[in-house]
Design a protein around this motif. Sequence first.
Motif, PDB file in Angstrom:
ATOM      1  N   ILE A  23     -24.285 -36.357  -4.983  1.00  0.00           N
ATOM      2  CA  ILE A  23     -24.971 -36.241  -3.697  1.00  0.00           C
ATOM      3  C   ILE A  23     -25.531 -34.831  -3.560  1.00  0.00           C
ATOM      4  CG2 ILE A  23     -24.698 -36.341  -1.186  1.00  0.00           C
ATOM      5  CD1 ILE A  23     -22.281 -38.276  -1.735  1.00  0.00           C
ATOM      6  N   TYR A  61     -19.579 -36.546  -4.863  1.00  0.00           N
ATOM      7  CA  TYR A  61     -19.918 -37.827  -5.470  1.00  0.00           C
ATOM      8  C   TYR A  61     -19.472 -38.961  -4.576  1.00  0.00           C
ATOM      9  CZ  TYR A  61     -21.782 -37.410 -10.193  1.00  0.00           C
ATOM     10  OH  TYR A  61     -22.616 -37.217 -11.259  1.00  0.00           O
ATOM     11  N   ARG A  62     -20.255 -39.999  -4.534  1.00  0.00           N
ATOM     12  CA  ARG A  62     -19.859 -41.211  -3.823  1.00  0.00           C
ATOM     13  C   ARG A  62     -18.583 -41.765  -4.459  1.00  0.00           C
ATOM     14  NH1 ARG A  62     -25.179 -44.980  -3.579  1.00  0.00           N
ATOM     15  NH2 ARG A  62     -23.498 -46.509  -3.751  1.00  0.00           N
ATOM     16  N   HIS A 106     -16.426 -40.773   2.636  1.00  0.00           N
ATOM     17  CA  HIS A 106     -16.872 -41.769   1.656  1.00  0.00           C
ATOM     18  C   HIS A 106     -17.227 -41.107   0.320  1.00  0.00           C
ATOM     19  CE1 HIS A 106     -20.376 -40.227   3.790  1.00  0.00           C
ATOM     20  NE2 HIS A 106     -21.041 -40.425   2.669  1.00  0.00           N
ATOM     21  N   TRP A 107     -16.975 -39.825   0.201  1.00  0.00           N
ATOM     22  CA  TRP A 107     -17.264 -39.068  -1.013  1.00  0.00           C
ATOM     23  C   TRP A 107     -16.033 -38.249  -1.402  1.00  0.00           C
ATOM     24  CZ3 TRP A 107     -18.305 -37.284   3.818  1.00  0.00           C
ATOM     25  CH2 TRP A 107     -17.892 -35.985   4.118  1.00  0.00           C
ATOM     26  N   ALA A 159     -26.040 -41.141   1.601  1.00  0.00           N
ATOM     27  CA  ALA A 159     -25.160 -41.744   0.593  1.00  0.00           C
ATOM     28  C   ALA A 159     -24.299 -42.839   1.215  1.00  0.00           C
ATOM     29  CB  ALA A 159     -24.279 -40.676  -0.044  1.00  0.00           C
ATOM     30  N   TRP A 160     -23.804 -42.592   2.416  1.00  0.00           N
ATOM     31  CA  TRP A 160     -22.958 -43.590   3.089  1.00  0.00           C
ATOM     32  C   TRP A 160     -23.764 -44.845   3.424  1.00  0.00           C
ATOM     33  CZ3 TRP A 160     -20.604 -43.380   8.613  1.00  0.00           C
ATOM     34  CH2 TRP A 160     -19.467 -44.204   8.669  1.00  0.00           C
ATOM     35  N   MET A 163     -24.162 -46.896   0.474  1.00  0.00           N
ATOM     36  CA  MET A 163     -22.887 -47.554   0.119  1.00  0.00           C
ATOM     37  C   MET A 163     -22.571 -48.715   1.059  1.00  0.00           C
ATOM     38  SD  MET A 163     -20.537 -44.182  -0.594  1.00  0.00           S
ATOM     39  CE  MET A 163     -19.016 -45.089  -0.830  1.00  0.00           C
ATOM     40  N   ASN A 167     -15.981 -47.232   2.594  1.00  0.00           N
ATOM     41  CA  ASN A 167     -15.201 -46.039   2.296  1.00  0.00           C
ATOM     42  C   ASN A 167     -14.028 -46.439   1.403  1.00  0.00           C
ATOM     43  OD1 ASN A 167     -13.808 -43.672   2.162  1.00  0.00           O
ATOM     44  ND2 ASN A 167     -13.382 -43.519   4.342  1.00  0.00           N
TER      45      ASN A 167
END
Length: 178
Positions: A23, A61-62, A106-107, A159-160, A163, A167
């Motif tokens: 990210i 990072y995710r 979430h990362w 990024a979230w 996704m 999470n």
Amino acid sequence: MMRATQIGCACGRTCLELRGDPILVSECLCNSCRAAAGRLAALPGAKNTLTAYQATPATEYRKDRIQFLSGAETLREFRLSPGAGSRRVIATCCNTPVFLEMKGAHWLSLYLHLWPEAARPKATFRTMTGDLANTSGLPADMPNLKTHTVAFYAKLLAAWIAMGFRNPKITVGGTVDA
């Protein structure tokens, strides 16, 4: 097809695979990161993960793009205080800090020393310099930001969204005192 990268702890027992690009890549100078790094460096066989100017280099990072290939059973969490909202996770096989996880995030912030030096992602900015009493020792090779910016949070939010607002949970096998 998404590029895969393998990284690991100092002794090689704990290995991760990362898919895709991070990210963002940064160096953190917050009080919490500096204090935790100092305490973790005191563990037997551990190395100091701070730069010469006391920054913690990491890449976000995710969670859904990280897989532990081996050594997950060695992972233990460390918190600066019992109620701390963040945890640092180390591989106890060699006391290598692996990642920082913020509560509800979430990362994961993966520490850059996990990469071989030649393949290490390059930080593009420093953040939380406002926690330093004196910033005159910071290099001028990239932006030295006092705090997290809107752009920082926008990248995490994007990024979230990508996704699907998931999470994934990262489970570890206990705690470590440092």
